[in-house]
Design an enzyme around this catalytic site. Structure first.
Site, PDB file in Angstrom:
ATOM      1  N   GLY A   7       0.846  -1.196   0.000  1.00 13.30           N
ATOM      2  CA  GLY A   7       0.000   0.000   0.000  1.00 13.30           C
ATOM      3  C   GLY A   7       0.874   1.237   0.000  1.00 13.30           C
ATOM      4  N   GLY A  13       1.200   5.214   3.005  1.00 13.72           N
ATOM      5  CA  GLY A  13       2.309   4.453   2.439  1.00 13.72           C
ATOM      6  C   GLY A  13       3.479   5.303   1.984  1.00 13.72           C
ATOM      7  N   ASN A  94     -12.059  -2.619   2.525  1.00 12.51           N
ATOM      8  CA  ASN A  94     -10.725  -2.971   3.005  1.00 12.51           C
ATOM      9  C   ASN A  94     -10.581  -4.424   3.450  1.00 12.51           C
ATOM     10  OD1 ASN A  94     -10.033  -0.398   2.401  1.00 12.51           O
ATOM     11  ND2 ASN A  94      -9.836   0.337   4.500  1.00 12.51           N
ATOM     12  N   ASN A 119      -7.501   0.206   8.246  1.00  9.74           N
ATOM     13  CA  ASN A 119      -8.698   0.213   9.094  1.00  9.74           C
ATOM     14  C   ASN A 119      -9.858  -0.540   8.440  1.00  9.74           C
ATOM     15  OD1 ASN A 119      -8.191   1.569  11.564  1.00  9.74           O
ATOM     16  ND2 ASN A 119      -7.886   3.475  10.425  1.00  9.74           N
ATOM     17  N   HIS A 177      -8.858   0.085  18.361  1.00  9.88           N
ATOM     18  CA  HIS A 177      -8.344   1.210  17.573  1.00  9.88           C
ATOM     19  C   HIS A 177      -9.465   1.978  16.879  1.00  9.88           C
ATOM     20  CE1 HIS A 177      -5.411   3.613  15.487  1.00  9.88           C
ATOM     21  NE2 HIS A 177      -5.745   3.151  14.291  1.00  9.88           N
TER      22      HIS A 177
END
Length: 314
Positions: A7, A13, A94, A119, A177
């Site tokens: 990424g 990234g 994702n 995430n 998180h």
């Protein structure tokens, strides 16, 4: 040592590639991979910075060349949050990206340490664990959700509020998180001595730390999410893991599979070493406020984890 960033053309990234080029130990190999054709160019760009870290970039559908021989894999691939989205809205896109990349990790570098940045981390780490387990290569000591940004934010906000030197402020952060699962243990915050807070300060700081990602998303007005601060947190995490892999004893906060006291995965202090997580460290004594917050977050955290498990196992 070899570090692979999957990424590497994205907001996190590219910033992470820059920081790793500057901060990794001399002699480290850094492999940058992304589906985007710009990725080899990102590698060329950072390769012009004069440090003894060798950088190579790879683009296309197959991350195999980037993963070959990797000791640490950092995964930041995926879409970023936009205003009005929460981290769970990211799941639909994702989840599949993380699953596909971890399937490659399982075949190409099954013994590497893996840090998940993508995430929603509460869920994507569970996806990674189940994919590795299906492949017969899961080692819970080597899979991490990178939650160190919550620690950096907590230390920054506490130092600002109390007029302290941020380099000396330490704040443990446990749980998960996202949102209510992020719990700064302000009762254990210290500089040289314990830092005291009023009940109002604890409530306000906790809320700000929990919503700090949203603060950035809204401030960027649709132009992205927390990429630069996240990259710094991930770079710090990477340095800690590599120190551990070379025999140093390092303590870091990460979202790992622990003893299951609260949930299967839980962010807590860990001692890093040659095998990744060498020891889960105690979270210490919680205040009444914190104890209540832990109990309140558990259903959310467990549901997030279950979502990831079901995504892989049906």
């Amino acid at each position: 040592m070899k570090v692979a960033v999957l990424g590497a053309a994205g907001g996190i990234g590219q910033a992470l590639a820059l920081l790793l080029k500057l901060q990794l130990p001399a002699g480290t190999n850094l492999a940058l991979y992304d589906i985007a054709p710009v990725t080899p160019g990102v590698a060329v760009d950072v390769s012009h910075i004069p440090t003894a870290v060798k950088v190579v970039g790879y683009a296309g559908e197959d991350p195999t060349p980037a993963l070959e021989g990797a000791n640490l894999v950092l995964i930041s691939a995926g879409v970023a949050r936009k205003p009005g989205m929460d981290r769970s809205d990211l799941f639909n896109i994702n989840a599949g990206i993380v699953r596909n990349l971890i399937e490659k990790v399982a075949t190409v570098c099954p013994t590497a340490c893996v840090g998940i940045i993508t995430n929603p981390v509460n869920t994507t780490v569970a996806i990674a664990a189940e994919v590795l387990k299906k492949a017969g290569v899961y080692d819970k000591r080597k899979l991490f959700g990178v939650t160190s940004l919550d620690v950096l934010r907590s230390e920054t906000f506490v130092a600002e509020l109390k007029g302290k030197d941020v380099n000396d402020v330490k704040v443990p952060v446990i749980g998960g998180h996202s949102g209510v699962t992020i719990l700064p243990l302000l009762s254990q915050a210290f500089e040289e001595d314990k830092i005291d807070f009023t009940a109002e300060e604890v409530a306000a700081l906790t809320k700000r730390i929990q919503n700090a990602g949203t603060e950035v998303v809204e401030a960027k007005a649709g132009g992205g999410s927390a990429t630069l601060s996240m990259a710094q947190a991930a770079a710090r995490f990477a340095r800690s893991v590599l120190k551990g892999l070379t025999g140093e004893q390092v303590v870091e906060y990460a979202y790992v599979e622990g003893n299951g006291e609260y949930a299967r995965f839980f962010a807590q202090p860990v001692r890093l070493g040659l095998n990744g997580v060498e020891e889960l460290l105690p979270i210490g004594t919680l205040s009444a406020y914190e104890e209540e917050a832990v109990q309140a977050m558990i259903p959310t955290l467990k549901a997030d984890i279950e979502l990831g498990e079901k995504f892989v196992n049906g």
